[in-house]
Design a protein around this motif. Structure first.
Motif, PDB file in Angstrom:
ATOM      1  N   CYS A 269       1.045  -0.900  -0.444  1.00  0.00           N
ATOM      2  CA  CYS A 269       0.243  -0.358   0.430  1.00  0.00           C
ATOM      3  C   CYS A 269       1.354   1.476   0.003  1.00  0.00           C
ATOM      4  O   CYS A 269       1.265   1.478   0.970  1.00  0.00           O
ATOM      5  CB  CYS A 269      -0.690  -0.110   1.558  1.00  0.00           C
ATOM      6  N   ASN A 270       1.511   1.324  -1.064  1.00  0.00           N
ATOM      7  CA  ASN A 270       2.268   3.044  -1.729  1.00  0.00           C
ATOM      8  C   ASN A 270       2.155   4.455  -1.294  1.00  0.00           C
ATOM      9  O   ASN A 270       0.860   4.495  -2.011  1.00  0.00           O
ATOM     10  CB  ASN A 270       3.094   2.792  -2.687  1.00  0.00           C
ATOM     11  N   PHE A 271       2.462   5.514  -1.442  1.00  0.00           N
ATOM     12  CA  PHE A 271       1.761   6.529  -1.488  1.00  0.00           C
ATOM     13  C   PHE A 271       2.594   6.641  -2.829  1.00  0.00           C
ATOM     14  O   PHE A 271       2.714   6.761  -3.389  1.00  0.00           O
ATOM     15  CB  PHE A 271       2.565   7.362  -0.644  1.00  0.00           C
ATOM     16  N   THR A 287      -0.465   6.285   6.144  1.00  0.00           N
ATOM     17  CA  THR A 287       0.725   6.261   5.238  1.00  0.00           C
ATOM     18  C   THR A 287       1.479   7.414   5.128  1.00  0.00           C
ATOM     19  O   THR A 287       2.847   7.817   4.838  1.00  0.00           O
ATOM     20  CB  THR A 287      -0.018   6.033   3.808  1.00  0.00           C
ATOM     21  N   HIS A 290       3.664   7.644   7.997  1.00  0.00           N
ATOM     22  CA  HIS A 290       5.018   6.693   7.267  1.00  0.00           C
ATOM     23  C   HIS A 290       5.726   7.001   6.830  1.00  0.00           C
ATOM     24  O   HIS A 290       7.306   7.229   6.903  1.00  0.00           O
ATOM     25  CB  HIS A 290       4.508   5.352   7.096  1.00  0.00           C
ATOM     26  N   LYS A 298       3.790   0.628   7.227  1.00  0.00           N
ATOM     27  CA  LYS A 298       2.837   0.938   6.103  1.00  0.00           C
ATOM     28  C   LYS A 298       1.439   0.324   6.427  1.00  0.00           C
ATOM     29  O   LYS A 298       1.252  -0.358   7.065  1.00  0.00           O
ATOM     30  CB  LYS A 298       3.100   0.963   4.697  1.00  0.00           C
TER      31      LYS A 298
END
Length: 334
Positions: A269-271, A287, A290, A298
């Protein structure tokens, strides 16, 4: 035949033909929608004297989970056209045997029976007769704690003098060759929707087998899959995951399905979290935090929408359980 039945009589809940569209009524559909477990209890014959005209049948209520709450129960008895005078009216009644603590349980001559319900029919009718057995089954389930070895008995009788249930066209259970037209009870229940019941049943039945297969002084270690078999994707998505009851050693009592797709969620689950990832406000905030504080984890890729699975299984040789388990299949991830 059933086409000759008066329409007002035919379209009743307690009387239905196998060739008519009321085999599953609106009442049935309502009960099915309002419960999550349906148990079917098959009947067994009871040896009786030739002088007894009533049809005696027995039921086994052992192994019904204690956490199930009975909503409704119906006894269904199938009737074939009889050799009586065409369209002769008569009544079929169900009696429940009452056991007394003061007298022996095997004294059939002094057995006490209490009427449960009666249904009017005709000699030419062909189809299922239905009787409300909710209070009776509820009583049996409450008694099973101290009557585990006893089969509960019902007597099916007609109000025509000298006429047996078989002569009236009622189908009785057989000791050896079973028939789809034998009497049975269908019970609608509500209870926990977790698979814990199935898990406990598997553990109980396999415990002794597992112990017997263990080498003396050794402990069996299950083989763990190699980490190379699973490579998480870059972004969160739904992945294939098949549950096979045979692999879980549960196939001997799970009738259907033999396997099903449960799916699982994997990936990062990336920005930035896109709209297609179904991110919650909490996941977005986590997020962002993090990025500022890398020691905070995350967000995890988890199911956001879950579906149900229906499992048909044996409780014992006389009882079949159909239960709908909610939140079992991952439909969407985020």
């Amino acid at each position: 035949s059933e086409e000759q039945e008066p329409e007002a009589v035919l379209h009743q809940r307690h009387k239905r033909s196998i060739d008519d569209d009321i085999l599953v009524t609106k009442e049935d559909r309502r009960e099915i929608a309002n419960c999550n477990s349906i148990l079917t209890f098959s009947s067994r014959p009871k040896l009786q004297k030739e002088t007894q005209l009533g049809m005696h049948i027995t039921f086994n209520t052992a192994d019904v989970p204690h956490d199930l709450l009975l909503a409704q129960a119906m006894l269904r008895v199938y009737k074939q056209p009889s050799s009586l005078e065409q369209r002769q009216n008569f009544t079929v009644s169900i009696y429940r045997r009452i056991y007394s603590h003061q007298r022996g349980n095997n004294e059939d001559d002094d057995a006490v029976y209490r009427i449960v319900q009666s249904v009017n029919t005709t000699s030419s009718y062909k189809g299922w007769l239905e009787f409300n057995l909710t209070p009776t089954l509820q009583s049996w389930l409450l008694q099973k704690n101290y009557q585990q070895s006893r089969r509960h008995e019902l007597r099916v009788a007609v109000d025509v003098a000298g006429l047996s249930g078989l002569e009236a066209g009622l189908v009785a259970p057989q000791q050896q060759a079973r028939s789809k037209l034998e009497p049975y009870i269908v019970g609608y229940f509500n209870g926990p929707e977790l698979l814990v019941k199935v898990q406990k049943l598997r553990f109980k039945r396999d415990l002794q087998k597992r112990k017997a297969n263990l080498p003396s002084g050794q402990q069996r270690m299950d083989k763990m899959p190699s980490p190379e078999h699973y490579r998480p994707p870059q972004s969160c998505e739904r992945l294939n995951f098949t549950v096979d009851f045979k692999e879980l050693q549960m196939h001997n009592w799970v009738i259907a399905p033999k396997k099903f797709e449960a799916y699982f969620c994997g990936g990062g689950c990336n920005f930035p979290l896109g709209t297609k990832m179904n991110a919650t406000n909490h996941a977005i905030v986590q997020t962002l935090m993090h990025l500022k504080q890398p020691h905070l984890p995350k967000p995890c890729c988890v199911p956001t929408v879950l579906g149900a699975i229906t499992i048909l299984r044996y409780l014992n040789e006389d009882i079949i359980d159909l239960t709908k388990y909610q939140k079992t299949v991952a439909k969407e991830c985020g």
